[in-house]
Scaffold this motif. Structure first.
Motif, PDB file in Angstrom:
ATOM      1  N   GLU A  50       0.830  -1.226   0.000  1.00  0.00           N
ATOM      2  CA  GLU A  50       0.000   0.000   0.000  1.00  0.00           C
ATOM      3  C   GLU A  50       0.858   1.267   0.000  1.00  0.00           C
ATOM      4  O   GLU A  50       0.488   2.286   0.598  1.00  0.00           O
ATOM      5  CB  GLU A  50      -0.965  -0.003   1.194  1.00  0.00           C
ATOM      6  CG  GLU A  50      -1.941  -1.175   1.161  1.00  0.00           C
ATOM      7  CD  GLU A  50      -2.956  -1.127   2.288  1.00  0.00           C
ATOM      8  OE1 GLU A  50      -2.737  -0.383   3.262  1.00  0.00           O
ATOM      9  OE2 GLU A  50      -3.973  -1.827   2.180  1.00  0.00           O
ATOM     10  N   LEU A  51       1.972   1.211  -0.683  1.00  0.00           N
ATOM     11  CA  LEU A  51       2.849   2.369  -0.755  1.00  0.00           C
ATOM     12  C   LEU A  51       2.308   3.429  -1.707  1.00  0.00           C
ATOM     13  O   LEU A  51       2.716   4.589  -1.643  1.00  0.00           O
ATOM     14  CB  LEU A  51       4.252   1.939  -1.188  1.00  0.00           C
ATOM     15  CG  LEU A  51       5.020   1.048  -0.199  1.00  0.00           C
ATOM     16  CD1 LEU A  51       6.339   0.604  -0.782  1.00  0.00           C
ATOM     17  CD2 LEU A  51       5.244   1.778   1.126  1.00  0.00           C
ATOM     18  N   ASP A  52       1.404   3.038  -2.609  1.00  0.00           N
ATOM     19  CA  ASP A  52       0.842   3.988  -3.573  1.00  0.00           C
ATOM     20  C   ASP A  52      -0.638   4.250  -3.306  1.00  0.00           C
ATOM     21  O   ASP A  52      -1.384   4.624  -4.217  1.00  0.00           O
ATOM     22  CB  ASP A  52       1.032   3.488  -5.006  1.00  0.00           C
ATOM     23  CG  ASP A  52       0.404   2.120  -5.241  1.00  0.00           C
ATOM     24  OD1 ASP A  52      -0.108   1.511  -4.275  1.00  0.00           O
ATOM     25  OD2 ASP A  52       0.424   1.654  -6.392  1.00  0.00           O
ATOM     26  N   SER A  53      -1.064   4.080  -2.074  1.00  0.00           N
ATOM     27  CA  SER A  53      -2.486   4.245  -1.748  1.00  0.00           C
ATOM     28  C   SER A  53      -2.864   5.691  -1.474  1.00  0.00           C
ATOM     29  O   SER A  53      -4.037   6.037  -1.416  1.00  0.00           O
ATOM     30  CB  SER A  53      -2.852   3.378  -0.535  1.00  0.00           C
ATOM     31  OG  SER A  53      -2.098   3.753   0.598  1.00  0.00           O
ATOM     32  N   SER A  54      -1.859   6.559  -1.293  1.00  0.00           N
ATOM     33  CA  SER A  54      -2.120   7.973  -1.046  1.00  0.00           C
ATOM     34  C   SER A  54      -1.956   8.751  -2.350  1.00  0.00           C
ATOM     35  O   SER A  54      -1.969   8.172  -3.433  1.00  0.00           O
ATOM     36  CB  SER A  54      -1.186   8.490   0.044  1.00  0.00           C
ATOM     37  OG  SER A  54      -1.439   9.839   0.351  1.00  0.00           O
ATOM     38  N   ASN A  98      11.608   9.019   5.741  1.00  0.00           N
ATOM     39  CA  ASN A  98      11.120   7.809   6.403  1.00  0.00           C
ATOM     40  C   ASN A  98       9.632   7.932   6.720  1.00  0.00           C
ATOM     41  O   ASN A  98       9.190   7.586   7.801  1.00  0.00           O
ATOM     42  CB  ASN A  98      11.925   7.581   7.698  1.00  0.00           C
ATOM     43  CG  ASN A  98      11.683   6.222   8.313  1.00  0.00           C
ATOM     44  OD1 ASN A  98      11.449   5.240   7.615  1.00  0.00           O
ATOM     45  ND2 ASN A  98      11.737   6.156   9.638  1.00  0.00           N
ATOM     46  N   GLY A  99       8.873   8.458   5.752  1.00  0.00           N
ATOM     47  CA  GLY A  99       7.442   8.610   5.993  1.00  0.00           C
ATOM     48  C   GLY A  99       6.833   9.836   5.339  1.00  0.00           C
ATOM     49  O   GLY A  99       5.667   9.837   4.951  1.00  0.00           O
ATOM     50  N   LEU A 100       7.616  10.930   5.244  1.00  0.00           N
ATOM     51  CA  LEU A 100       7.114  12.091   4.513  1.00  0.00           C
ATOM     52  C   LEU A 100       7.020  11.740   3.025  1.00  0.00           C
ATOM     53  O   LEU A 100       7.744  10.874   2.532  1.00  0.00           O
ATOM     54  CB  LEU A 100       8.035  13.295   4.716  1.00  0.00           C
ATOM     55  CG  LEU A 100       8.147  13.829   6.143  1.00  0.00           C
ATOM     56  CD1 LEU A 100       8.994  15.098   6.166  1.00  0.00           C
ATOM     57  CD2 LEU A 100       6.775  14.102   6.751  1.00  0.00           C
ATOM     58  N   GLN A 101       6.140  12.423   2.324  1.00  0.00           N
ATOM     59  CA  GLN A 101       5.899  12.097   0.915  1.00  0.00           C
ATOM     60  C   GLN A 101       6.607  13.092   0.000  1.00  0.00           C
ATOM     61  O   GLN A 101       6.555  14.303   0.213  1.00  0.00           O
ATOM     62  CB  GLN A 101       4.394  12.093   0.637  1.00  0.00           C
ATOM     63  CG  GLN A 101       3.674  10.942   1.350  1.00  0.00           C
ATOM     64  CD  GLN A 101       2.173  11.079   1.277  1.00  0.00           C
ATOM     65  OE1 GLN A 101       1.619  12.094   1.659  1.00  0.00           O
ATOM     66  NE2 GLN A 101       1.507  10.044   0.782  1.00  0.00           N
ATOM     67  N   LYS A 139      -3.784  17.119  -8.602  1.00  0.00           N
ATOM     68  CA  LYS A 139      -4.808  17.776  -7.775  1.00  0.00           C
ATOM     69  C   LYS A 139      -4.186  18.450  -6.556  1.00  0.00           C
ATOM     70  O   LYS A 139      -4.634  19.523  -6.135  1.00  0.00           O
ATOM     71  CB  LYS A 139      -5.861  16.749  -7.353  1.00  0.00           C
ATOM     72  CG  LYS A 139      -6.753  16.294  -8.499  1.00  0.00           C
ATOM     73  CD  LYS A 139      -7.783  15.275  -8.039  1.00  0.00           C
ATOM     74  CE  LYS A 139      -8.689  14.866  -9.192  1.00  0.00           C
ATOM     75  NZ  LYS A 139      -9.688  13.839  -8.767  1.00  0.00           N
ATOM     76  N   LYS A 140      -3.132  17.823  -5.985  1.00  0.00           N
ATOM     77  CA  LYS A 140      -2.440  18.440  -4.847  1.00  0.00           C
ATOM     78  C   LYS A 140      -1.680  19.684  -5.292  1.00  0.00           C
ATOM     79  O   LYS A 140      -1.638  20.693  -4.577  1.00  0.00           O
ATOM     80  CB  LYS A 140      -1.478  17.436  -4.200  1.00  0.00           C
ATOM     81  CG  LYS A 140      -2.162  16.279  -3.509  1.00  0.00           C
ATOM     82  CD  LYS A 140      -2.970  16.745  -2.310  1.00  0.00           C
ATOM     83  CE  LYS A 140      -3.654  15.560  -1.639  1.00  0.00           C
ATOM     84  NZ  LYS A 140      -4.526  15.997  -0.518  1.00  0.00           N
ATOM     85  N   ASN A 163       0.697  14.063   5.864  1.00  0.00           N
ATOM     86  CA  ASN A 163      -0.769  13.950   5.880  1.00  0.00           C
ATOM     87  C   ASN A 163      -1.398  14.654   4.677  1.00  0.00           C
ATOM     88  O   ASN A 163      -2.404  15.354   4.778  1.00  0.00           O
ATOM     89  CB  ASN A 163      -1.354  14.508   7.187  1.00  0.00           C
ATOM     90  CG  ASN A 163      -1.105  13.575   8.362  1.00  0.00           C
ATOM     91  OD1 ASN A 163      -0.805  12.398   8.175  1.00  0.00           O
ATOM     92  ND2 ASN A 163      -1.211  14.106   9.567  1.00  0.00           N
ATOM     93  N   GLU A 164      -0.736  14.490   3.536  1.00  0.00           N
ATOM     94  CA  GLU A 164      -1.211  14.996   2.243  1.00  0.00           C
ATOM     95  C   GLU A 164      -1.246  16.521   2.155  1.00  0.00           C
ATOM     96  O   GLU A 164      -1.922  17.093   1.306  1.00  0.00           O
ATOM     97  CB  GLU A 164      -2.579  14.402   1.887  1.00  0.00           C
ATOM     98  CG  GLU A 164      -2.571  12.885   1.833  1.00  0.00           C
ATOM     99  CD  GLU A 164      -3.742  12.313   1.049  1.00  0.00           C
ATOM    100  OE1 GLU A 164      -4.467  13.090   0.406  1.00  0.00           O
ATOM    101  OE2 GLU A 164      -3.908  11.086   1.079  1.00  0.00           O
TER     102      GLU A 164
END
Length: 257
Positions: free
Chosen positions: A143-147, A176-179, A209-210, A223-224
């Motif tokens: 689920e690495l591409d779920s966001s 290590n978690g930030l996108q 969209k972002k 968190n997007e």
């Protein structure tokens, strides 16, 4: 770009840069060894043979071989093409674990899934079609591409692998978690090359969209949303991700050349 004059003018300098890479090969196996905090993910204490660095090493060799062929340097073309083949073989021998390429090797194999090197292996043609499918299966299953963009790694790196001063400033998740949009863009192209065009376009759409929502391309997201913390705020107008987004759109044929 087919700028033959530029290639001829700077050929010796380019060759020197490629040969310098091999000066970083400590054990004469044609792969680069590096110290901690040495590549783009400079908050992580990876060392030794790192996948990301060696995938780029392979890509540089193949690119230089093409340049040599283009300007009729036949001996260099043959030599560096052979080196690229050997580097590709060595990466497969040491890093491939039948599902994906592991993260780095220092004293032992560190089998984290690092998205950067794996998707670049697809983009640069180091991964076979079967390997590309398996890598993208891992990204989906984990689920690495779920966001809106693709995550950097799985599982999260242990504290001992993270620069200690990043904890008191609340930046331990920097790599290590930030996108990062550039990783999502690279994954979109990798998905396209792996035959998953629909998923590639959906990923680019989510990122677009972002970009529109926040009025630009930011360095990192949490968190997007563009990161904004007491000590650190995400850079706006981030060239790396901006360029990668335009390139990814062109690779998928979504915008004209």
């Amino acid at each position: 770009t087919k700028d033959i004059a530029f290639a001829k003018k700077h050929f010796i300098k380019l060759k020197s840069a490629i040969n310098w890479n091999f000066s970083m090969d400590e054990d004469n196996d044609l792969l680069i060894e590096e110290g901690p905090y040495a590549n783009w993910a400079d908050s992580l204490r990876k060392r030794g043979k790192v996948l990301y660095t060696n995938i780029l090493h392979y890509a540089a060799l193949t690119s230089f071989a093409v340049i040599a062929k283009t300007i009729n340097q036949k001996e260099d073309h043959t030599h560096f093409e052979e080196l690229a083949t050997k580097v590709k073989s060595k990466i497969n021998e040491l890093f491939w674990n039948d599902s994906y390429f592991i993260d780095w090797i220092h004293k032992h194999r560190h089998a984290y899934f690092s998205t950067d090197g794996n998707v670049l292996a697809i983009i640069f043609g180091l991964a076979t079609k079967e390997q590309a499918s398996l890598i993208e299966e891992c990204i989906h299953d984990l689920e690495l591409d779920s966001s809106f963009s693709t995550e950097t790694n799985y599982p999260k790196y242990k504290a001992k692998h993270i620069f200690s001063l990043f904890y008191p400033i609340n930046m331990f998740d920097y790599h290590n978690g930030l996108q990062w949009l550039w990783i999502g863009c690279a994954d979109a192209v990798a998905k396209h090359k792996a035959g998953n065009k629909k998923e590639a376009e959906e990923l680019l759409t989510r990122m677009s969209k972002k970009i529109v929502k926040f009025g630009g391309v930011y360095e990192v997201y949490f968190n997007e949303r563009p990161l904004k913390r007491f000590i650190y705020k995400s850079e706006q107008g981030f060239a790396w991700s901006s360029g990668m987004f335009v390139w990814a759109c062109k690779e998928l044929g979504l915008v004209p050349d």
